[in-house]
Design a protein around this motif. Structure first.
Motif, PDB file in Angstrom:
ATOM      1  N   GLU A  92      37.817  61.359 -29.259  1.00  0.00           N
ATOM      2  CA  GLU A  92      39.273  61.320 -30.613  1.00  0.00           C
ATOM      3  C   GLU A  92      38.692  60.966 -31.896  1.00  0.00           C
ATOM      4  OE1 GLU A  92      39.031  60.229 -27.596  1.00  0.00           O
ATOM      5  OE2 GLU A  92      39.466  57.896 -27.148  1.00  0.00           O
ATOM      6  N   ASP A  93      37.879  60.659 -31.926  1.00  0.00           N
ATOM      7  CA  ASP A  93      37.539  60.179 -33.459  1.00  0.00           C
ATOM      8  C   ASP A  93      37.170  61.041 -34.244  1.00  0.00           C
ATOM      9  OD1 ASP A  93      36.380  57.085 -31.906  1.00  0.00           O
ATOM     10  OD2 ASP A  93      37.876  57.227 -33.365  1.00  0.00           O
ATOM     11  N   THR A  94      37.006  62.572 -33.807  1.00  0.00           N
ATOM     12  CA  THR A  94      35.738  63.782 -34.263  1.00  0.00           C
ATOM     13  C   THR A  94      36.894  64.121 -35.321  1.00  0.00           C
ATOM     14  OG1 THR A  94      34.946  64.303 -32.495  1.00  0.00           O
ATOM     15  CG2 THR A  94      35.715  66.066 -34.110  1.00  0.00           C
ATOM     16  N   ALA A  95      36.902  64.161 -36.999  1.00  0.00           N
ATOM     17  CA  ALA A  95      37.607  64.422 -38.007  1.00  0.00           C
ATOM     18  C   ALA A  95      37.124  64.427 -39.140  1.00  0.00           C
ATOM     19  CB  ALA A  95      38.419  63.537 -37.672  1.00  0.00           C
ATOM     20  N   VAL A  96      37.539  65.156 -40.055  1.00  0.00           N
ATOM     21  CA  VAL A  96      37.006  64.809 -41.051  1.00  0.00           C
ATOM     22  C   VAL A  96      36.939  63.675 -41.924  1.00  0.00           C
ATOM     23  CG1 VAL A  96      36.575  66.213 -43.983  1.00  0.00           C
ATOM     24  CG2 VAL A  96      36.918  67.317 -42.086  1.00  0.00           C
ATOM     25  N   TYR A  97      36.146  62.851 -42.256  1.00  0.00           N
ATOM     26  CA  TYR A  97      36.837  61.417 -42.818  1.00  0.00           C
ATOM     27  C   TYR A  97      35.880  61.845 -44.545  1.00  0.00           C
ATOM     28  CZ  TYR A  97      36.412  59.298 -38.073  1.00  0.00           C
ATOM     29  OH  TYR A  97      36.619  59.461 -37.056  1.00  0.00           O
ATOM     30  N   TRP A 133      39.286  54.026 -46.098  1.00  0.00           N
ATOM     31  CA  TRP A 133      39.220  55.643 -45.747  1.00  0.00           C
ATOM     32  C   TRP A 133      40.523  56.127 -44.965  1.00  0.00           C
ATOM     33  CZ3 TRP A 133      34.219  57.532 -45.535  1.00  0.00           C
ATOM     34  CH2 TRP A 133      33.526  56.976 -46.192  1.00  0.00           C
ATOM     35  N   PHE A 134      40.163  57.704 -45.016  1.00  0.00           N
ATOM     36  CA  PHE A 134      40.771  58.210 -44.189  1.00  0.00           C
ATOM     37  C   PHE A 134      40.222  59.491 -42.811  1.00  0.00           C
ATOM     38  CE2 PHE A 134      44.614  57.250 -46.088  1.00  0.00           C
ATOM     39  CZ  PHE A 134      44.431  56.973 -47.416  1.00  0.00           C
ATOM     40  N   ARG A 135      40.778  59.873 -42.178  1.00  0.00           N
ATOM     41  CA  ARG A 135      40.446  61.207 -41.364  1.00  0.00           C
ATOM     42  C   ARG A 135      41.669  62.031 -40.810  1.00  0.00           C
ATOM     43  NH1 ARG A 135      38.661  57.441 -36.085  1.00  0.00           N
ATOM     44  NH2 ARG A 135      41.212  57.783 -34.524  1.00  0.00           N
ATOM     45  N   GLN A 136      41.277  62.936 -41.246  1.00  0.00           N
ATOM     46  CA  GLN A 136      41.815  64.362 -40.442  1.00  0.00           C
ATOM     47  C   GLN A 136      41.505  64.773 -39.820  1.00  0.00           C
ATOM     48  OE1 GLN A 136      43.744  66.450 -43.623  1.00  0.00           O
ATOM     49  NE2 GLN A 136      45.414  67.492 -42.523  1.00  0.00           N
ATOM     50  N   ALA A 137      42.045  65.072 -38.320  1.00  0.00           N
ATOM     51  CA  ALA A 137      41.349  65.870 -37.201  1.00  0.00           C
ATOM     52  C   ALA A 137      42.073  67.651 -37.470  1.00  0.00           C
ATOM     53  CB  ALA A 137      41.628  65.099 -36.174  1.00  0.00           C
ATOM     54  N   PRO A 138      41.813  68.405 -36.891  1.00  0.00           N
ATOM     55  CA  PRO A 138      42.253  69.865 -36.537  1.00  0.00           C
ATOM     56  C   PRO A 138      43.437  69.670 -36.107  1.00  0.00           C
ATOM     57  CG  PRO A 138      40.184  70.683 -36.381  1.00  0.00           C
ATOM     58  CD  PRO A 138      40.511  68.456 -36.162  1.00  0.00           C
ATOM     59  N   GLY A 139      44.544  69.926 -37.282  1.00  0.00           N
ATOM     60  CA  GLY A 139      45.828  70.444 -36.611  1.00  0.00           C
ATOM     61  C   GLY A 139      46.707  68.864 -37.024  1.00  0.00           C
ATOM     62  N   MET A 140      46.141  68.025 -36.758  1.00  0.00           N
ATOM     63  CA  MET A 140      47.256  66.528 -37.696  1.00  0.00           C
ATOM     64  C   MET A 140      47.174  66.457 -39.345  1.00  0.00           C
ATOM     65  SD  MET A 140      47.004  65.734 -33.894  1.00  0.00           S
ATOM     66  CE  MET A 140      47.350  64.148 -33.735  1.00  0.00           C
ATOM     67  N   GLU A 141      48.146  64.928 -38.894  1.00  0.00           N
ATOM     68  CA  GLU A 141      48.434  64.315 -40.482  1.00  0.00           C
ATOM     69  C   GLU A 141      47.262  63.930 -40.253  1.00  0.00           C
ATOM     70  OE1 GLU A 141      53.094  64.073 -40.532  1.00  0.00           O
ATOM     71  OE2 GLU A 141      51.889  62.422 -40.622  1.00  0.00           O
ATOM     72  N   ARG A 142      46.457  63.429 -42.460  1.00  0.00           N
ATOM     73  CA  ARG A 142      45.284  63.071 -42.396  1.00  0.00           C
ATOM     74  C   ARG A 142      46.057  61.091 -42.618  1.00  0.00           C
ATOM     75  NH1 ARG A 142      45.057  63.878 -48.528  1.00  0.00           N
ATOM     76  NH2 ARG A 142      46.589  62.474 -48.443  1.00  0.00           N
ATOM     77  N   GLU A 143      45.138  60.779 -41.833  1.00  0.00           N
ATOM     78  CA  GLU A 143      45.334  59.003 -41.014  1.00  0.00           C
ATOM     79  C   GLU A 143      44.625  57.746 -41.560  1.00  0.00           C
ATOM     80  OE1 GLU A 143      43.702  59.040 -37.075  1.00  0.00           O
ATOM     81  OE2 GLU A 143      44.704  55.970 -37.214  1.00  0.00           O
ATOM     82  N   GLU A 144      45.245  57.106 -42.207  1.00  0.00           N
ATOM     83  CA  GLU A 144      44.774  55.683 -43.017  1.00  0.00           C
ATOM     84  C   GLU A 144      44.014  55.510 -42.247  1.00  0.00           C
ATOM     85  OE1 GLU A 144      46.530  53.753 -45.476  1.00  0.00           O
ATOM     86  OE2 GLU A 144      45.193  52.712 -46.688  1.00  0.00           O
ATOM     87  N   ILE A 145      42.649  55.061 -41.823  1.00  0.00           N
ATOM     88  CA  ILE A 145      42.166  54.082 -41.245  1.00  0.00           C
ATOM     89  C   ILE A 145      41.561  52.483 -41.696  1.00  0.00           C
ATOM     90  CG2 ILE A 145      41.273  56.271 -39.315  1.00  0.00           C
ATOM     91  CD1 ILE A 145      38.687  55.825 -40.481  1.00  0.00           C
ATOM     92  N   SER A 146      40.924  52.456 -42.596  1.00  0.00           N
ATOM     93  CA  SER A 146      40.565  50.997 -43.503  1.00  0.00           C
ATOM     94  C   SER A 146      40.930  51.461 -44.665  1.00  0.00           C
ATOM     95  CB  SER A 146      38.710  51.412 -42.421  1.00  0.00           C
ATOM     96  OG  SER A 146      39.020  49.938 -42.823  1.00  0.00           O
ATOM     97  N   CYS A 147      40.622  50.252 -44.890  1.00  0.00           N
ATOM     98  CA  CYS A 147      40.005  50.049 -47.381  1.00  0.00           C
ATOM     99  C   CYS A 147      40.090  48.690 -46.344  1.00  0.00           C
ATOM    100  CB  CYS A 147      42.161  49.923 -47.438  1.00  0.00           C
ATOM    101  SG  CYS A 147      42.261  49.340 -48.992  1.00  0.00           S
ATOM    102  N   ILE A 148      39.342  48.518 -48.188  1.00  0.00           N
ATOM    103  CA  ILE A 148      38.632  47.562 -49.178  1.00  0.00           C
ATOM    104  C   ILE A 148      39.238  47.041 -50.083  1.00  0.00           C
ATOM    105  CG2 ILE A 148      35.782  47.955 -49.317  1.00  0.00           C
ATOM    106  CD1 ILE A 148      35.158  46.057 -48.223  1.00  0.00           C
ATOM    107  N   SER A 149      40.135  46.029 -50.215  1.00  0.00           N
ATOM    108  CA  SER A 149      40.549  45.360 -51.151  1.00  0.00           C
ATOM    109  C   SER A 149      39.315  44.961 -52.129  1.00  0.00           C
ATOM    110  CB  SER A 149      41.626  44.625 -51.080  1.00  0.00           C
ATOM    111  OG  SER A 149      40.945  43.047 -51.329  1.00  0.00           O
TER     112      SER A 149
END
Length: 121
Positions: A87-92, A35-51
């Motif tokens: 601050e969690d506002t973003a496209v996920y 799972w990633f998220r990207q807020a306006p003007g920010m880089e895409r951030e990896e927030i979670s992963c499941i193997s």
């Protein structure tokens, strides 16, 4: 191969949402999902992963608040988000990793269209 996110929306600070990532064209047996998220003007951030084996990773920014899980029978990965902050506002986005583990070898190759999460009073 396709990933479709759903479950986003508008929520007040402190509230909860559960995002879903429905997969088609492959099974979770051999791949990790992130799972990633990207807020306006920010880089895409990896927030979670499941193997593929169910091991999970969460970034420090969401640790203790967000939980990733999978339902292999439904070929769906979830992201339960609690104690949401503005601050969690973003496209996920969810994404398919070309390897069964969340780190090391592999990269993210297939992405969903994203779902908007807005945290505001």
């Amino acid at each position: 191969v396709q990933l479709v996110e759903s479950g986003g929306g508008l929520v007040q600070p402190g509230g909860s949402l559960r995002l879903s990532c429905a997969a088609s064209g492959f099974t979770f047996d051999d791949y990790a999902i992130g799972w990633f998220r990207q807020a306006p003007g920010m880089e895409r951030e990896e927030i979670s992963c499941i193997s593929s084996g169910g091991s999970t990773y969460r970034s420090d920014s969401v640790k203790g608040r967000f939980t990733i899980s999978s339902d292999n029978a439904k070929n769906t990965v979830y992201l339960q988000m609690n104690s949401l902050k503005p601050e969690d506002t973003a496209v996920y986005y969810c994404a398919l990793r070309t390897y069964k583990y969340c780190s090391g070898y592999g990269y993210y190759t297939v992405w969903g269209q994203g779902t908007q999460v807005t945290v505001s009073s």
